[in-house]
Design a protein around this motif. Structure first.
Motif, PDB file in Angstrom:
ATOM      1  N   ALA A  11       1.029  -1.067  -0.178  1.00  0.00           N
ATOM      2  CA  ALA A  11      -0.026   0.175   0.356  1.00  0.00           C
ATOM      3  C   ALA A  11       1.144   0.495  -0.012  1.00  0.00           C
ATOM      4  N   THR A  12       1.799   1.569   1.045  1.00  0.00           N
ATOM      5  CA  THR A  12       2.649   2.568   1.079  1.00  0.00           C
ATOM      6  C   THR A  12       3.873   2.678  -0.831  1.00  0.00           C
ATOM      7  N   MET A  13       3.640   1.589  -1.158  1.00  0.00           N
ATOM      8  CA  MET A  13       4.104   1.821  -2.435  1.00  0.00           C
ATOM      9  C   MET A  13       3.628   2.225  -3.667  1.00  0.00           C
ATOM     10  N   GLY A  14       2.212   2.187  -3.752  1.00  0.00           N
ATOM     11  CA  GLY A  14       0.791   2.827  -4.127  1.00  0.00           C
ATOM     12  C   GLY A  14       0.376   1.904  -5.349  1.00  0.00           C
ATOM     13  N   CYS A  15       0.304   0.797  -4.383  1.00  0.00           N
ATOM     14  CA  CYS A  15      -1.067  -0.658  -5.382  1.00  0.00           C
ATOM     15  C   CYS A  15      -2.045  -0.041  -5.280  1.00  0.00           C
ATOM     16  N   ASP A  16      -2.499  -1.155  -6.674  1.00  0.00           N
ATOM     17  CA  ASP A  16      -4.024  -0.385  -6.710  1.00  0.00           C
ATOM     18  C   ASP A  16      -4.157  -1.287  -5.673  1.00  0.00           C
ATOM     19  N   ALA A  17      -6.143  -0.436  -5.229  1.00  0.00           N
ATOM     20  CA  ALA A  17      -6.804  -0.639  -4.359  1.00  0.00           C
ATOM     21  C   ALA A  17      -7.070  -1.933  -4.657  1.00  0.00           C
ATOM     22  N   GLY A  18      -7.644  -2.977  -3.867  1.00  0.00           N
ATOM     23  CA  GLY A  18      -8.657  -3.927  -4.173  1.00  0.00           C
ATOM     24  C   GLY A  18      -7.146  -5.777  -4.018  1.00  0.00           C
ATOM     25  N   LEU A  19      -6.694  -5.191  -3.694  1.00  0.00           N
ATOM     26  CA  LEU A  19      -5.356  -5.980  -3.330  1.00  0.00           C
ATOM     27  C   LEU A  19      -5.634  -6.605  -2.858  1.00  0.00           C
ATOM     28  N   VAL A  20      -5.441  -8.322  -2.694  1.00  0.00           N
ATOM     29  CA  VAL A  20      -5.163  -9.019  -2.073  1.00  0.00           C
ATOM     30  C   VAL A  20      -4.658 -10.364  -1.677  1.00  0.00           C
ATOM     31  N   THR A  21      -3.376 -10.029  -0.703  1.00  0.00           N
ATOM     32  CA  THR A  21      -2.545 -10.724   0.191  1.00  0.00           C
ATOM     33  C   THR A  21      -2.799 -12.245   1.120  1.00  0.00           C
TER      34      THR A  21
ATOM     35  N   ASP B  69     -10.627  12.654  10.348  1.00  0.00           N
ATOM     36  CA  ASP B  69     -11.209  13.756   9.987  1.00  0.00           C
ATOM     37  C   ASP B  69     -10.662  13.374   7.881  1.00  0.00           C
ATOM     38  N   ARG B  70      -9.685  13.022   8.009  1.00  0.00           N
ATOM     39  CA  ARG B  70      -8.354  12.529   6.777  1.00  0.00           C
ATOM     40  C   ARG B  70      -9.049  11.788   6.016  1.00  0.00           C
ATOM     41  N   VAL B  71      -8.777  11.515   4.404  1.00  0.00           N
ATOM     42  CA  VAL B  71      -8.951  10.531   3.831  1.00  0.00           C
ATOM     43  C   VAL B  71      -7.448   9.899   3.325  1.00  0.00           C
ATOM     44  N   PRO B  72      -7.852   9.000   3.754  1.00  0.00           N
ATOM     45  CA  PRO B  72      -6.164   8.889   4.207  1.00  0.00           C
ATOM     46  C   PRO B  72      -5.640   7.833   2.848  1.00  0.00           C
ATOM     47  N   ASP B  73      -4.660   7.885   2.699  1.00  0.00           N
ATOM     48  CA  ASP B  73      -4.129   7.177   1.169  1.00  0.00           C
ATOM     49  C   ASP B  73      -4.284   6.200   0.893  1.00  0.00           C
ATOM     50  N   TRP B  74      -4.501   5.100   1.997  1.00  0.00           N
ATOM     51  CA  TRP B  74      -5.080   3.852   2.139  1.00  0.00           C
ATOM     52  C   TRP B  74      -5.399   3.452   3.325  1.00  0.00           C
ATOM     53  N   LEU B  75      -5.964   2.221   2.978  1.00  0.00           N
ATOM     54  CA  LEU B  75      -6.560   1.379   4.448  1.00  0.00           C
ATOM     55  C   LEU B  75      -6.556   0.055   4.972  1.00  0.00           C
ATOM     56  N   VAL B  76      -5.820  -0.860   5.861  1.00  0.00           N
ATOM     57  CA  VAL B  76      -5.774  -2.344   5.372  1.00  0.00           C
ATOM     58  C   VAL B  76      -7.102  -3.163   6.566  1.00  0.00           C
ATOM     59  N   ILE B  77      -7.291  -3.954   5.587  1.00  0.00           N
ATOM     60  CA  ILE B  77      -8.163  -5.285   7.066  1.00  0.00           C
ATOM     61  C   ILE B  77      -7.588  -6.278   6.932  1.00  0.00           C
TER      62      ILE B  77
ATOM     63  N   GLY C 155       0.566 -21.447   7.469  1.00  0.00           N
ATOM     64  CA  GLY C 155       1.195 -22.016   9.128  1.00  0.00           C
ATOM     65  C   GLY C 155      -0.309 -22.084   9.640  1.00  0.00           C
ATOM     66  N   ASN C 156       0.381 -22.295  11.349  1.00  0.00           N
ATOM     67  CA  ASN C 156      -1.322 -22.894  11.274  1.00  0.00           C
ATOM     68  C   ASN C 156      -2.080 -21.561  11.207  1.00  0.00           C
ATOM     69  N   ASP C 157      -2.205 -20.241  11.133  1.00  0.00           N
ATOM     70  CA  ASP C 157      -2.944 -20.075  10.605  1.00  0.00           C
ATOM     71  C   ASP C 157      -3.356 -18.817   9.602  1.00  0.00           C
ATOM     72  N   MET C 158      -4.559 -18.695   9.004  1.00  0.00           N
ATOM     73  CA  MET C 158      -5.138 -18.242   7.617  1.00  0.00           C
ATOM     74  C   MET C 158      -4.903 -16.658   8.217  1.00  0.00           C
ATOM     75  N   GLN C 159      -3.915 -16.411   7.008  1.00  0.00           N
ATOM     76  CA  GLN C 159      -3.665 -14.756   7.185  1.00  0.00           C
ATOM     77  C   GLN C 159      -4.258 -14.167   5.672  1.00  0.00           C
ATOM     78  N   GLY C 160      -5.113 -13.021   5.995  1.00  0.00           N
ATOM     79  CA  GLY C 160      -5.111 -12.516   4.749  1.00  0.00           C
ATOM     80  C   GLY C 160      -5.568 -11.199   4.454  1.00  0.00           C
ATOM     81  N   ALA C 161      -5.267 -10.024   3.833  1.00  0.00           N
ATOM     82  CA  ALA C 161      -5.453  -8.349   4.113  1.00  0.00           C
ATOM     83  C   ALA C 161      -6.046  -7.938   2.596  1.00  0.00           C
ATOM     84  N   ILE C 162      -6.423  -6.816   2.721  1.00  0.00           N
ATOM     85  CA  ILE C 162      -7.422  -6.718   1.596  1.00  0.00           C
ATOM     86  C   ILE C 162      -6.755  -4.750   1.367  1.00  0.00           C
ATOM     87  N   VAL C 163      -6.626  -4.377   0.388  1.00  0.00           N
ATOM     88  CA  VAL C 163      -6.039  -2.795   0.583  1.00  0.00           C
ATOM     89  C   VAL C 163      -7.141  -1.783   0.051  1.00  0.00           C
ATOM     90  N   PHE C 164      -7.921  -0.960   0.876  1.00  0.00           N
ATOM     91  CA  PHE C 164      -8.653  -0.170   0.312  1.00  0.00           C
ATOM     92  C   PHE C 164      -7.924   1.296  -0.048  1.00  0.00           C
TER      93      PHE C 164
END
Length: 224
Positions: free
Chosen positions: A18-28, A104-112, A33-42
């Motif tokens: 996200a800090t590198m400027g990837c497109d919104a909607g990227l799923v990593t 109150d600001r619009v962030p450049d990106w949000l990761v969930i 491992g023992n955990d399922m890991q996932g993230a979405i860039v908005f």
């Protein structure tokens, strides 16, 4: 949305991209491992306090996804702060990280991001009876890859519904899954009755005759 295998932790990888400027909607994701890991860039177009709606939205998307592929007796509920409960016990959680924590600001990106324990590690499960894993709750046949794909698909559907119709439908579905409404809760040093949420999913805590609002932005984490 499009996916990318993470190098290491999926949430850290998403924040880096996200800090590198990837497109919104990227799923990593990292499913090794023992955990399922996932993230979405908005890439929000609204102030952060409203963009944080993506946290409960991703939670409802996850419930829809697991509900579609898990045995029917598996119950999923959501904590206000991103925690996941399966059959009543804590089982992983969502994480929210933004480029700018000013509500109150619009962030450049949000990761969930999502971390979901799949099976028990070396520790004694009796040491934490209030915590569980996906496979311990009758979901041993659920493929992490299928669950990740379903989560992304259901989340995308909810994003479309949110963009077209606002938060009403999301509020209704989330409230039916929310854990602890009507019970005592403590947040930010305030203990009271959890009444529900405001339009931006801020927590409403009733203390005596006063109602306190805890904004959802208070659960934001620092960039890893």
């Amino acid at each position: 949305m499009w996916g990318e295998t993470a190098v290491g932790d999926a949430i850290e990888h998403a924040c880096m991209r996200a800090t590198m400027g990837c497109d919104a909607g990227l799923v990593t994701f990292n499913l090794l491992g023992n955990d399922m890991q996932g993230a979405i860039v908005f890439a929000p177009e609204v102030p952060l306090r409203k963009a944080m709606t993506m946290l409960p939205l991703c939670g409802v998307g996850f419930q829809n996804a697991l509900g579609a592929i898990a045995p029917p007796e598996v119950a999923v509920h959501l904590d206000w702060d991103g925690g996941i409960r399966i059959n009543g016990a804590s089982c992983g959680r969502f994480h929210a990280i933004a480029a700018d924590n000013n509500p109150d600001r619009v962030p450049d990106w949000l990761v969930i991001g999502l971390r979901l324990p799949l099976h028990q590690g070396a520790e004694n499960p009796g040491d934490a009876p209030d915590q569980t894993t996906l496979y311990a709750e009758g979901c041993a046949d659920v493929s992490p890859a299928d669950l990740l794909e379903a989560w992304a698909r259901h989340t995308l559907n909810w994003i479309t519904r949110w963009e077209d119709g606002g938060t009403r439908a999301l509020h209704n579905d989330w409230r039916g899954l929310a854990h602890g409404i009507g019970e005592d809760a403590t947040r930010d040093g305030i203990t009271g009755t959890f009444l529900g949420v405001d339009e931006d999913f801020g927590m409403l805590l009733r203390v005596d005759q006063a109602t306190h609002l805890i904004p959802l932005t208070s659960v934001l984490e620092d960039t890893p």
